[in-house]
Design an enzyme around this catalytic site. Structure first.
Site, short mmCIF file in Angstrom:
data_model
loop_
_atom_site.label_atom_id
_atom_site.label_comp_id
_atom_site.label_asym_id
_atom_site.label_seq_id
_atom_site.Cartn_x
_atom_site.Cartn_y
_atom_site.Cartn_z
N LYS A 26 -5.21 10.96 -60.00
CA LYS A 26 -5.56 9.70 -60.67
C LYS A 26 -4.38 8.73 -60.62
O LYS A 26 -4.23 7.85 -61.45
CB LYS A 26 -5.96 9.95 -62.13
N GLU A 113 5.20 -1.02 -67.49
CA GLU A 113 5.66 -0.99 -68.89
C GLU A 113 6.48 0.27 -69.14
O GLU A 113 7.53 0.25 -69.80
CB GLU A 113 4.47 -1.06 -69.84
N GLU A 133 -3.46 -6.88 -65.55
CA GLU A 133 -4.17 -7.06 -66.83
C GLU A 133 -4.99 -8.34 -66.84
O GLU A 133 -6.11 -8.38 -67.33
CB GLU A 133 -3.16 -7.08 -68.00
C1 1HE Z 1 -7.57 5.29 -61.98
C2 1HE Z 1 -6.61 4.27 -62.17
C3 1HE Z 1 -6.50 3.73 -63.49
C4 1HE Z 1 -6.52 4.88 -60.10
N1 1HE Z 1 -7.33 4.20 -64.43
N2 1HE Z 1 -8.37 5.71 -62.96
N3 1HE Z 1 -4.31 -0.39 -63.65
C5 1HE Z 1 -4.90 -0.93 -62.58
O1 1HE Z 1 -5.66 -1.87 -62.64
C6 1HE Z 1 -4.61 -0.23 -61.27
C7 1HE Z 1 -5.87 0.37 -60.71
N4 1HE Z 1 -5.58 1.24 -59.58
C8 1HE Z 1 -5.42 0.75 -58.32
O2 1HE Z 1 -5.33 -0.45 -58.07
C9 1HE Z 1 -5.30 1.77 -57.22
O3 1HE Z 1 -5.87 2.99 -57.67
C10 1HE Z 1 -3.85 2.04 -56.75
C11 1HE Z 1 -3.32 0.83 -56.00
C12 1HE Z 1 -2.93 2.39 -57.91
C13 1HE Z 1 -3.85 3.29 -55.80
O4 1HE Z 1 -4.79 3.10 -54.77
P1 1HE Z 1 -5.28 4.37 -53.95
O5 1HE Z 1 -6.19 3.85 -52.84
O6 1HE Z 1 -4.14 5.23 -53.57
O7 1HE Z 1 -6.14 5.27 -54.97
P2 1HE Z 1 -7.65 5.06 -55.51
O8 1HE Z 1 -8.62 5.62 -54.52
O9 1HE Z 1 -7.89 3.67 -55.95
O10 1HE Z 1 -7.64 5.95 -56.83
C14 1HE Z 1 -7.66 7.37 -56.79
C15 1HE Z 1 -8.33 7.84 -58.07
O11 1HE Z 1 -7.56 7.44 -59.18
C16 1HE Z 1 -9.69 7.20 -58.28
O12 1HE Z 1 -10.49 8.13 -58.99
P3 1HE Z 1 -11.59 9.04 -58.22
O13 1HE Z 1 -12.19 9.87 -59.31
O14 1HE Z 1 -12.54 8.04 -57.58
O15 1HE Z 1 -10.84 9.83 -57.19
C17 1HE Z 1 -9.40 6.03 -59.19
O16 1HE Z 1 -10.52 5.62 -59.95
C18 1HE Z 1 -8.33 6.65 -60.07
N5 1HE Z 1 -7.49 5.64 -60.68
N6 1HE Z 1 -5.97 4.05 -61.00
C19 1HE Z 1 -8.24 5.16 -64.15
N7 1HE Z 1 -5.60 2.81 -63.77
C20 1HE Z 1 -1.31 -0.23 -72.53
S1 1HE Z 1 -1.99 -1.53 -71.73
C21 1HE Z 1 -1.72 -1.30 -70.06
C22 1HE Z 1 -2.70 -2.11 -69.28
C23 1HE Z 1 -2.77 -1.69 -67.87
O17 1HE Z 1 -2.12 -0.79 -67.42
S2 1HE Z 1 -3.87 -2.56 -66.91
C24 1HE Z 1 -3.65 -1.97 -65.31
C25 1HE Z 1 -4.53 -0.83 -64.98
#
Ligand code: 1HE
Length: 260
Positions: A26, A113, A133
């Site tokens: 994840k 963060e 965000e």
């Molecule tokens: C997740 C998350 C997540 C991946 N929560 N499950 N964060 C974001 O908006 C970032 C969102 N993530 C991404 O943009 C991409 O996943 C990445 C650039 C980090 C990586 O890409 P990649 O192609 O290597 O991986 P993927 O295929 O997108 O993800 C692999 C798995 O991880 C997939 O799950 P699966 O069950 O389909 O295999 C994704 O859904 C999961 N995954 N990132 C949940 N963030 C206290 S406030 C803080 C506020 C924030 O942090 S907002 C930013 C949130």
């Protein structure tokens, strides 16, 4: 006794404790369990730990908040959720030991963060920094609004949040997000090298640097200088400081900029 973890790996190497986010499937997204385990780890650091290194397993440091946890949250639950992150992350920045983060791949949202709680950051060229965000309809909740502007300035953070701008590793280094930019795969070795150096300082000096310095920087100068005098006298009064000063005066210690 060292607690056992589900999503965190803990290894010790002499005075250095290495904590590794261990949820690569994840992308090391930070769910409640992982945030709680980080908190538990920093409350229960091994007694011999002098420095902590924080890294992420797999291709990314951390994808930030586990978005699957926010969809069903009420406003009240959202506030409590954020406060839990604050409590855990405060323990990292204001815990007993300096913390060095190793950054590679995604360092986004809550991942940035978390990285901002560390006292030093070592980045690899694959590192990229984002604050999605704004695009996700939310706001930073893991102390990013207090910590990230102190590294890169409000203006750059505003740009990242409003426009979704992503900084690559070189831009992050220039903006102050990392202290060191090393080759790919070299981050952990560099962090361990730095950690051993930091661990060889007097513990009270390290404590003053990581705890007093950022607080003094937030104070009005008159109050800050008063605290500086107290902290400096406390550190100097310690036997470790007296010994180190004697070592220099008696030609047993290294000179600045030269190996000892
Ligand atoms: C997740 C998350 C997540 C991946 N929560 N499950 N964060 C974001 O908006 C970032 C969102 N993530 C991404 O943009 C991409 O996943 C990445 C650039 C980090 C990586 O890409 P990649 O192609 O290597 O991986 P993927 O295929 O997108 O993800 C692999 C798995 O991880 C997939 O799950 P699966 O069950 O389909 O295999 C994704 O859904 C999961 N995954 N990132 C949940 N963030 C206290 S406030 C803080 C506020 C924030 O942090 S907002 C930013 C949130």
């Amino acid at each position: 006794m060292t607690p056992s973890f589900q999503l965190l790996r803990l290894e010790t190497d002499g005075p250095v404790v290495h904590l590794r986010l261990n949820r690569p499937d994840k992308r090391n997204a930070l769910n409640e369990t992982l945030v709680r385990e980080l908190q538990t780890a920093f409350v229960n650091l091994p007694k011999e730990a002098r420095v902590a290194v924080l890294s992420g397993e797999g291709a990314h440091f951390s994808a930030g908040l586990d978005l699957s946890e926010v969809t069903e949250q009420s406003v009240a639950e959202g506030i409590l959720h954020s406060r839990k992150w604050h409590a855990a992350f405060d323990l990292i920045q204001y815990g007993p030991v300096p913390v060095i983060a190793v950054l590679h791949g995604a360092v986004v949202g809550g991942g940035l963060e978390l990285a901002a709680t560390a006292h030093l950051r070592v980045a690899e060229p694959s590192a990229f920094y984002g604050l999605p965000e704004g695009q996700r309809g939310i706001f930073v909740g893991g102390s990013g609004s207090a910590r990230i502007p102190r590294l890169m300035g409000v203006s750059r953070m505003t740009d990242m949040m409003l426009t979704g701008r992503v900084f690559d590793a070189a831009e992050g280094q220039a903006a102050g997000l990392s202290n060191y930019l090393v080759g790919e795969g070299e981050g952990l070795a560099k962090a361990m090298e730095l950690a051993r150096k930091v661990a060889s300082n007097a513990p009270l000096s390290n404590y003053a640097i990581t705890q007093a310095l950022p607080r003094i920087a937030e104070m009005a100068p008159a109050e800050g200088l008063f605290v500086e005098s107290l902290m400096s006298a406390i550190a100097q009064g310690d036997e470790a400081a007296k010994q180190r000063v004697r070592d220099f005066l008696e030609k047993r210690a290294g000179k600045v900029g030269k190996a000892s």
